[in-house]
Design a protein around this motif. Structure first.
Motif, PDB file in Angstrom:
ATOM      1  N   ILE A 122     -22.957 -72.007 -53.042  1.00  0.00           N
ATOM      2  CA  ILE A 122     -22.186 -73.259 -52.957  1.00  0.00           C
ATOM      3  C   ILE A 122     -23.015 -74.349 -53.637  1.00  0.00           C
ATOM      4  CG2 ILE A 122     -21.090 -74.955 -51.432  1.00  0.00           C
ATOM      5  CD1 ILE A 122     -19.911 -72.195 -51.102  1.00  0.00           C
ATOM      6  N   PRO A 123     -22.575 -74.826 -54.791  1.00  0.00           N
ATOM      7  CA  PRO A 123     -23.381 -75.829 -55.496  1.00  0.00           C
ATOM      8  C   PRO A 123     -23.462 -77.125 -54.701  1.00  0.00           C
ATOM      9  CG  PRO A 123     -21.573 -75.033 -56.887  1.00  0.00           C
ATOM     10  CD  PRO A 123     -21.338 -74.501 -55.515  1.00  0.00           C
ATOM     11  N   ARG A 124     -24.538 -77.854 -54.920  1.00  0.00           N
ATOM     12  CA  ARG A 124     -24.779 -79.078 -54.196  1.00  0.00           C
ATOM     13  C   ARG A 124     -23.729 -80.154 -54.430  1.00  0.00           C
ATOM     14  NH1 ARG A 124     -29.236 -81.154 -51.245  1.00  0.00           N
ATOM     15  NH2 ARG A 124     -29.718 -79.417 -49.875  1.00  0.00           N
ATOM     16  N   ASN A 125     -23.288 -80.322 -55.678  1.00  0.00           N
ATOM     17  CA  ASN A 125     -22.320 -81.380 -55.965  1.00  0.00           C
ATOM     18  C   ASN A 125     -21.574 -81.066 -57.262  1.00  0.00           C
ATOM     19  OD1 ASN A 125     -23.553 -82.804 -58.339  1.00  0.00           O
ATOM     20  ND2 ASN A 125     -25.256 -83.014 -56.889  1.00  0.00           N
ATOM     21  N   PRO A 126     -20.487 -81.774 -57.530  1.00  0.00           N
ATOM     22  CA  PRO A 126     -19.632 -81.409 -58.680  1.00  0.00           C
ATOM     23  C   PRO A 126     -20.221 -81.813 -60.020  1.00  0.00           C
ATOM     24  CG  PRO A 126     -18.539 -82.995 -57.209  1.00  0.00           C
ATOM     25  CD  PRO A 126     -19.931 -82.885 -56.752  1.00  0.00           C
ATOM     26  N   PHE A 127     -21.376 -82.479 -60.031  1.00  0.00           N
ATOM     27  CA  PHE A 127     -21.895 -83.019 -61.286  1.00  0.00           C
ATOM     28  C   PHE A 127     -23.087 -82.253 -61.835  1.00  0.00           C
ATOM     29  CE2 PHE A 127     -20.002 -87.392 -60.037  1.00  0.00           C
ATOM     30  CZ  PHE A 127     -18.745 -86.959 -60.444  1.00  0.00           C
ATOM     31  N   ILE A 128     -23.661 -81.332 -61.053  1.00  0.00           N
ATOM     32  CA  ILE A 128     -24.589 -80.383 -61.662  1.00  0.00           C
ATOM     33  C   ILE A 128     -23.730 -79.303 -62.313  1.00  0.00           C
ATOM     34  CG2 ILE A 128     -26.562 -80.821 -60.147  1.00  0.00           C
ATOM     35  CD1 ILE A 128     -25.738 -78.458 -58.434  1.00  0.00           C
ATOM     36  N   ASN A 129     -24.285 -78.575 -63.259  1.00  0.00           N
ATOM     37  CA  ASN A 129     -23.476 -77.602 -63.997  1.00  0.00           C
ATOM     38  C   ASN A 129     -22.772 -76.608 -63.075  1.00  0.00           C
ATOM     39  OD1 ASN A 129     -24.554 -78.899 -66.170  1.00  0.00           O
ATOM     40  ND2 ASN A 129     -25.166 -77.040 -67.260  1.00  0.00           N
ATOM     41  N   ALA A 130     -23.502 -76.106 -62.082  1.00  0.00           N
ATOM     42  CA  ALA A 130     -22.892 -75.119 -61.194  1.00  0.00           C
ATOM     43  C   ALA A 130     -21.659 -75.695 -60.519  1.00  0.00           C
ATOM     44  CB  ALA A 130     -23.907 -74.660 -60.147  1.00  0.00           C
ATOM     45  N   GLY A 131     -21.761 -76.917 -60.049  1.00  0.00           N
ATOM     46  CA  GLY A 131     -20.639 -77.551 -59.376  1.00  0.00           C
ATOM     47  C   GLY A 131     -19.477 -77.786 -60.314  1.00  0.00           C
ATOM     48  N   ALA A 132     -19.771 -78.209 -61.520  1.00  0.00           N
ATOM     49  CA  ALA A 132     -18.705 -78.458 -62.496  1.00  0.00           C
ATOM     50  C   ALA A 132     -18.008 -77.152 -62.873  1.00  0.00           C
ATOM     51  CB  ALA A 132     -19.279 -79.140 -63.725  1.00  0.00           C
ATOM     52  N   LEU A 133     -18.761 -76.057 -62.908  1.00  0.00           N
ATOM     53  CA  LEU A 133     -18.126 -74.765 -63.176  1.00  0.00           C
ATOM     54  C   LEU A 133     -17.138 -74.423 -62.066  1.00  0.00           C
ATOM     55  CD1 LEU A 133     -21.263 -72.860 -64.507  1.00  0.00           C
ATOM     56  CD2 LEU A 133     -19.087 -73.044 -65.744  1.00  0.00           C
ATOM     57  N   VAL A 134     -17.522 -74.677 -60.821  1.00  0.00           N
ATOM     58  CA  VAL A 134     -16.608 -74.409 -59.703  1.00  0.00           C
ATOM     59  C   VAL A 134     -15.355 -75.285 -59.821  1.00  0.00           C
ATOM     60  CG1 VAL A 134     -16.292 -74.715 -57.203  1.00  0.00           C
ATOM     61  CG2 VAL A 134     -18.334 -73.549 -58.088  1.00  0.00           C
ATOM     62  N   VAL A 135     -15.531 -76.552 -60.115  1.00  0.00           N
ATOM     63  CA  VAL A 135     -14.376 -77.456 -60.204  1.00  0.00           C
ATOM     64  C   VAL A 135     -13.458 -77.022 -61.353  1.00  0.00           C
ATOM     65  CG1 VAL A 135     -13.637 -79.837 -60.606  1.00  0.00           C
ATOM     66  CG2 VAL A 135     -15.650 -79.379 -59.180  1.00  0.00           C
ATOM     67  N   THR A 136     -14.062 -76.699 -62.492  1.00  0.00           N
ATOM     68  CA  THR A 136     -13.256 -76.252 -63.638  1.00  0.00           C
ATOM     69  C   THR A 136     -12.499 -74.972 -63.292  1.00  0.00           C
ATOM     70  OG1 THR A 136     -14.834 -77.234 -65.179  1.00  0.00           O
ATOM     71  CG2 THR A 136     -13.370 -75.539 -66.066  1.00  0.00           C
ATOM     72  N   ASP A 137     -13.194 -74.065 -62.613  1.00  0.00           N
ATOM     73  CA  ASP A 137     -12.563 -72.806 -62.203  1.00  0.00           C
ATOM     74  C   ASP A 137     -11.336 -73.072 -61.337  1.00  0.00           C
ATOM     75  OD1 ASP A 137     -12.615 -69.834 -61.740  1.00  0.00           O
ATOM     76  OD2 ASP A 137     -13.044 -70.478 -59.684  1.00  0.00           O
ATOM     77  N   ARG A 138     -11.482 -73.988 -60.396  1.00  0.00           N
ATOM     78  CA  ARG A 138     -10.386 -74.259 -59.473  1.00  0.00           C
ATOM     79  C   ARG A 138      -9.243 -75.011 -60.160  1.00  0.00           C
ATOM     80  NH1 ARG A 138     -11.812 -72.570 -54.737  1.00  0.00           N
ATOM     81  NH2 ARG A 138     -10.186 -73.685 -53.624  1.00  0.00           N
ATOM     82  N   LEU A 139      -9.607 -75.926 -61.039  1.00  0.00           N
ATOM     83  CA  LEU A 139      -8.558 -76.639 -61.778  1.00  0.00           C
ATOM     84  C   LEU A 139      -7.817 -75.664 -62.699  1.00  0.00           C
ATOM     85  CD1 LEU A 139      -7.192 -79.351 -62.496  1.00  0.00           C
ATOM     86  CD2 LEU A 139      -8.919 -79.663 -64.274  1.00  0.00           C
ATOM     87  N   HIS A 140      -8.567 -74.724 -63.263  1.00  0.00           N
ATOM     88  CA  HIS A 140      -7.935 -73.747 -64.148  1.00  0.00           C
ATOM     89  C   HIS A 140      -6.967 -72.850 -63.365  1.00  0.00           C
ATOM     90  CE1 HIS A 140      -7.463 -71.618 -67.871  1.00  0.00           C
ATOM     91  NE2 HIS A 140      -7.706 -70.474 -67.276  1.00  0.00           N
ATOM     92  N   THR A 141      -7.352 -72.462 -62.185  1.00  0.00           N
ATOM     93  CA  THR A 141      -6.463 -71.657 -61.336  1.00  0.00           C
ATOM     94  C   THR A 141      -5.170 -72.408 -61.039  1.00  0.00           C
ATOM     95  OG1 THR A 141      -8.319 -70.508 -60.327  1.00  0.00           O
ATOM     96  CG2 THR A 141      -6.251 -70.534 -59.069  1.00  0.00           C
ATOM     97  N   ARG A 142      -5.294 -73.723 -60.844  1.00  0.00           N
ATOM     98  CA  ARG A 142      -4.133 -74.527 -60.447  1.00  0.00           C
ATOM     99  C   ARG A 142      -3.260 -74.961 -61.624  1.00  0.00           C
ATOM    100  NH1 ARG A 142      -7.491 -73.958 -57.146  1.00  0.00           N
ATOM    101  NH2 ARG A 142      -7.129 -73.932 -54.909  1.00  0.00           N
ATOM    102  N   THR A 143      -3.828 -74.970 -62.836  1.00  0.00           N
ATOM    103  CA  THR A 143      -3.061 -75.494 -63.979  1.00  0.00           C
ATOM    104  C   THR A 143      -2.862 -74.462 -65.080  1.00  0.00           C
ATOM    105  OG1 THR A 143      -5.077 -76.208 -65.122  1.00  0.00           O
ATOM    106  CG2 THR A 143      -4.048 -77.792 -63.619  1.00  0.00           C
TER     107      THR A 143
END
Lengths: 310, 310, 310, 310
Positions: free
Chosen positions: A113-134
């Protein structure tokens, strides 16, 4: 918040900052991990201010497109939060990491679980989830940026995206690592393609200052529709302030005192909630990945105007 | 910053919050590492607001003294910064730590320079430096708190200080560890005595809200004299926002959106720059060491009033 | 080394151990990260001893093939060392890791150079280098095992390899991560394919005890030719003793006192330099990934025979 | 174990090694954290071999006393194990640490239980427990060394002990840190005094080779009495092999192939189980704290004699 100057007086402030920056060129160096970024002249400098009503003005190279890179993480976060709401926070935290932006160490201690959405790991998770939804995270982002900036010519830079992919082992490691903890939905190659395209958007200070406007307008988009609740817009500002400038968030809060987000292309966006948004660009980076002249310019801006959230 | 209620309407807001807290008692537990703290009833609750002119009012147990503990770190930082200025920042950082408040791990990787002044290691460094400059760090702190709060009866709690010392191995480890890197000036036993006495100050929500006033007044003390420059006062607010609530600073910024500092006695101070200061107290802590009802109350306060730095 | 029993008396020792193991079935559980391993009965048990002249005998399921998994790391290391010699040690260390077998933490602190060839990261590097030198690392390994064991039927298990690949995100993360430091030569997908096939070899206790014989014969292969110098054979034994059983190497040295290497298929090979080699198999693993009955059997073997390197 | 030379031929081997060392003086530097160690000439060199019957001979400065430092950890471990047996292993592990000898990092992740008895944290625990059982850990150690070496003049070096105490913040940090986890029985100042005195013992190669004899004799002391069971003596050899040379245990096993324990005074003891013990001394250290000429000499010894546990 003490406001020593009204927005209409920002123009002379910007001019004064541009003069000062020109007199004392910074010592930073452009990001050199991909050729497309390394080629930029570190002395380039631009700065724009956008008011909530969509007025925008600037100094220097404020209309010159540059690689937005991590600045896009703010918009992807907003777009995903608008869709799935607080459920996102089960997959990514919102605490400062205390580690470099591409570190795997903390990720291992905290089970993927990445620390926050602005480190690369976190941004990858956010992109992954946005991609699933869109079905098209990078496309969704681009459409949003075009609409908010009013610039239909904004585009992904295919050369930059390809260059990122060619040097993408570290991000591939992060994505596979989180996938091993079950925290990635899409196939890793699909996710990486989306992620690299997203980061490759080329935009100017004017474009990005305008596109950030919804955070100064407490969640309202350029066309007057609501993207996020007032509360959620405030939360994004909070995450920017505590986590927006890699491992230098404390120093940035201390010097600048505004929610901000930087990218290795040399850009930084910042928000004065309720008043205006800023974007500054200069390719020379300090050792923590933030634009040297960019931080200096924002520091001067808050000092000269008295604007700061503190 | 959008202000939906003027200061004079804070009183009904506090009353509403107190009612809500009473109806839904928190699930936290008092700190139990020393008996003196463990004995407090976790359902106690008090909250005070102080306006810049010194007006203070509150609800619940807002005049009941409790152990200030880490809240004192804010005042020690201010007192040392007032004396030595930016030289302090060569000995302690101002970045979020991403680790628990008493961790030694990061300290080792970063050669004895603590991440920020609000983790224990950092507060030990600040106390050490203030002690070198004043000869009596704990006494200096107490005098400041008495003057700012207007309460001459504020005192160190000798029993709490002795109890801390008896359970002080972790802090002794931190101090010796930094001394091994040359980052401590005074003998470790002298420093620990100062540190434990400093943390032991007993004060009420009213006292601490008033004592924090200089941060809402941009550096001006209660008697009108200047303690810190406007710029330095802002910097302390920034450090509080990014580092003030242990490993939950991001979450606190996200929920509350104000500079704040918590202590394991169950107190939390918070600053609305230019407008007011708050102190809330309830001994039940969450797993990260912050008062459960305290955070909830501040969350409600910013939601109900619309006050927040974002 | 005190030898209390000559090799010809090992047979009754094995029988006694098998009886003891049968009476007190272990508490371990089979590896469950891939279905093919999880299906094995944890009470299965086999043990074989091979003498330097190629004589082999055993008890229990000593002729039953099982998944060799990490045991193959020893052979890959030997095959690569035989080709490139000490140059290998610039790309992988030979120190115990003090961390779980698939950790990325240390790898980050040490810039992509794995601690030793027996953690996954290190084995990926060795496989990568062997593949560069042979064009077919997994095939080279299989040919070697067939020749040393005299068993031409040894084969990769395609189902296991496919299952590993399907659950291979952690190893993919390790490979990409090291590639980001320039420590991997081949494309990551090529390397992973080689690695998973190599680990999937199915072999019996008899096969693996024989194949390990070159380490008891100080570098001489079954056909009398020299694979490694005496000095290099000793070095592999040393690496096995210090790093061969994941994060339990100290405990294994303490209890068993022999160079050994375990795999999550439940097998363990061990070497009595100059005297014999052993292989034991039982699928139930302890929490550190070593066969419970396997370690117990080797512990009994060294206690009953007095054989140990100490 | 292949023995290419009988013990009586060790003398010419030592002479040859001494000549080689003299021709190629090492590049190491004496430990400089305390003045008493820094003053030693890094080119001094001595080496002694002791046979199980008490015969001892040597070359160079083999009768010159030097500061035993961490070598004493082996004897303290043996003395405590002889008293409390396996209960010790609940308070200290026996795994390689993978970290520098004085690191606090792993200790924090593993809740105050040191990895092994040969890092400083582990030796502090062993000394603490021996002190609880004897009332005088340092005295017990000295008496043992005098009896085993037959040298009644062995003594603590008060100047070295005082110097260690004056620079003892790191060890004080380790002790307080473990005390905070309840893993230290005695008051920290008492423990540190015992620990620094213990490390300060001055002894020669001859003394220490003789004192180590019980590990070559499988637990039997110089006077024929049993200190430890055969099994426990083997276990100490195993811990020395896996953990005896700080963060270079794998490399030492690889090059030398014997159980060994080094000290920052420049000494190293080593055991050929059943055959002999060695002690080598030369003050120049490598960056991991092991004597450069000492490791080289032991490397040559095992190469020339063919003695090694592998």
């Amino acid at each position: 918040m003490a406001i020593m100057s009204t927005p209409t007086t920002f123009r002379p402030v910007l001019e004064r900052i541009a003069e000062e920056i020109e007199r004392t060129p910074g010592s930073g160096r452009p990001a050199d991990y991909i050729p497309a970024l390394a080629a930029r002249d570190p002395r380039r400098f631009g700065m724009a201010v956008a008011e909530p009503d969509g007025t925008v003005y600037g100094v220097g190279d404020w209309r010159e497109p540059f690689s937005a890179q991590s600045i896009t993480k703010v918009f992807t976060l907003a777009l995903d939060l608008a869709r799935e709401g607080d459920a996102l926070w089960e997959h990514v935290g919102r605490e400062p990491s205390g580690n470099p932006f591409n570190s795997l160490v903390q990720l291992e201690y905290e089970n993927g679980i990445p620390r926050n959405p602005f480190i690369n790991a976190g941004a990858l998770v956010v992109t992954d989830r946005l991609h699933t939804r869109t079905g098209d995270a990078a496309g969704e982002l681009l459409a949003f940026l075009r609409e908010e900036s009013g610039n239909p010519d904004l585009a992904h830079d295919a050369e930059v995206a390809a260059s990122e992919a060619a040097h993408g082992d570290r991000n591939a490691a992060l994505a596979h690592f989180m996938a091993s903890y079950g925290n990635i939905d899409n196939p890793v190659p699909v996710l990486l393609d989306q992620y690299f395209r997203q980061c490759s958007v080329a935009a100017s200070c004017a474009d990005l200052a305008l596109a950030t406007g919804f955070l100064a307008r407490h969640g309202i988009r350029a066309d007057g529709s609501r993207l996020l609740s007032r509360s959620r817009a405030k939360q994004i500002n909070a995450v920017m302030l505590t986590c927006g400038t890699y491992d230098a968030a404390g120093d940035f809060a201390h010097r600048v005192g505004l929610p901000g987000k930087s990218g290795v292309g040399g850009g930084i966006i910042a928000v004065v909630p309720g008043h205006c948004t800023l974007c500054v660009w200069s390719p020379g980076l300090d050792e923590r990945g933030n634009s040297v002249a960019g931080v200096a310019a924002l520091d001067r801006f808050t000092t000269l105007t008295g604007l700061s959230v503190f």
